[in-house]
Design a protein around this motif. Sequence first.
Motif, PDB file in Angstrom:
ATOM      1  N   GLN A 253       3.063   9.379  -3.847  1.00 42.26           N
ATOM      2  CA  GLN A 253       1.868   8.540  -3.804  1.00 42.26           C
ATOM      3  C   GLN A 253       0.606   9.348  -4.064  1.00 42.26           C
ATOM      4  O   GLN A 253      -0.430   8.799  -4.440  1.00 42.26           O
ATOM      5  CB  GLN A 253       1.777   7.883  -2.426  1.00 42.26           C
ATOM      6  CG  GLN A 253       0.612   6.955  -2.217  1.00 42.26           C
ATOM      7  CD  GLN A 253       0.588   6.454  -0.796  1.00 42.26           C
ATOM      8  OE1 GLN A 253       1.622   6.076  -0.231  1.00 42.26           O
ATOM      9  NE2 GLN A 253      -0.584   6.468  -0.172  1.00 42.26           N
ATOM     10  N   ILE A 334       0.537   0.322  -2.953  1.00 42.91           N
ATOM     11  CA  ILE A 334      -0.683   1.002  -2.518  1.00 42.91           C
ATOM     12  C   ILE A 334      -1.588   1.328  -3.710  1.00 42.91           C
ATOM     13  O   ILE A 334      -2.814   1.311  -3.597  1.00 42.91           O
ATOM     14  CB  ILE A 334      -0.323   2.277  -1.732  1.00 42.91           C
ATOM     15  CG1 ILE A 334       0.403   1.890  -0.433  1.00 42.91           C
ATOM     16  CG2 ILE A 334      -1.550   3.115  -1.427  1.00 42.91           C
ATOM     17  CD1 ILE A 334       0.949   3.059   0.343  1.00 42.91           C
ATOM     18  N   GLU A 389       0.883  -3.696   3.632  1.00 42.31           N
ATOM     19  CA  GLU A 389       0.281  -3.318   2.355  1.00 42.31           C
ATOM     20  C   GLU A 389       0.153  -4.514   1.423  1.00 42.31           C
ATOM     21  O   GLU A 389      -0.852  -4.659   0.711  1.00 42.31           O
ATOM     22  CB  GLU A 389       1.098  -2.211   1.685  1.00 42.31           C
ATOM     23  CG  GLU A 389       1.033  -0.858   2.381  1.00 42.31           C
ATOM     24  CD  GLU A 389      -0.365  -0.265   2.381  1.00 42.31           C
ATOM     25  OE1 GLU A 389      -1.236  -0.740   1.630  1.00 42.31           O
ATOM     26  OE2 GLU A 389      -0.583   0.691   3.146  1.00 42.31           O
TER      27      GLU A 389
END
Length: 408
Positions: A253, A334, A389
């Motif tokens: 990420q 995300i 999320e």
Amino acid sequence: MRNIIYLVIVQGAIYLAPLLMLPYLTRLLPVADFAAMVAAQAFVQYFVLVTDYGFTITATRHIVFAREDQQQISRIYSATMSAKMLLAAGSMLVCLLLTLLVPALRLNPVITIACMIGILGNALFPMWLLQGLEKMKQLALITAASRFLPLPVLLLLVTRPDQAVLAALVVNSPAAIGAVFGLLYVRKHRLAVWHRVEWAAIRHQLTEGWAAFIGGMATSFYTTMNVLLLNGFSTPQQVSYFNASDKIRSAAQGFIQPVAAALFPKFSLLAQKPDAAQLSKLMRMGSAVMLLLQLAGGLVMYFGAELIARYYLGPGFADAAWYLRSLAFLPLVIAVATILSQWRLLACGESKALSKIYILAGPLHLLYAAWMTREWGAPGLVLSLFITEGGITLAMLLLAKRKRIPLF
């Protein structure tokens, strides 16, 4: 693109160095000591968030708009650093008191105190100044040096299973090393000169960063709190498996932030001087890069989970493969939320409205994540992360529509 590449180096160093340390620590330290160290890091991370206080957004924007005024840059620098030092002093005091007074934290107090070096280092590292001035090359060099210097120290000094405290100190030292390098660079090149700071200036910086700070603290409820939830409702083995897998997920990420940070100053300027063609070009290019990176990382994690768990984390962490597969595509969700929050809402000055989403989402996540973790263990926790999320991303879309902020 050059700034993105430099920030990819920054983010790569931030995540690669701990990943290089991870297999050494999982093999050397007992599972219980490793779990205690990662739980202490999760606890201390809350106080690191306090020293951040949203300045990576608000102070960066202030520096972007003051680029041509050296005096104004110095005033912003002095006020922001003063505010961060006050926050760091208060955070370290509260952290120490809680460590000594709360029974659950008194179990391994020295490990927690060793992790506190990260609070001071994070407060003093002027990343927000270098980012606002687009000194990305220098930021990349400083970050890479500070992250990789502790590696040989770890290998030379931490050689026995009973050295968890020393391991915690070395693992949390990069921020302090980066702060020293960063402050020396600012002084040598006179990017900013220290000015006498009035309390009103410090209060102004704290007021400006409040909304972003509240949003960041609320976000922590569904990030760092997850390890503490597992620590309370499951076994040390599950805590270790989840934490090790989540570090790999965070590394995958991590390539979100370089792209987001490199383009954030430009989106902030476009919010002041709108240019529809330039906005569309930046959004399409940046979104494509970010989403493709996260998709590629998710595929590697999902299909390579067995190999990563067995050969990277070690034979004792073979069961972590399930955690890797479960978390593989969370960064893709995300990434969408980051595009909406940083490039549109924060760049357009909607930090207060955005913080309300996080203020609602954080405590809500804590409530149902605690229940789901207690009922179903790690699978319940992972499912709660996707629920949170996804809900945040949908709320951001609705907010942008209500504020009439164009996405493309």
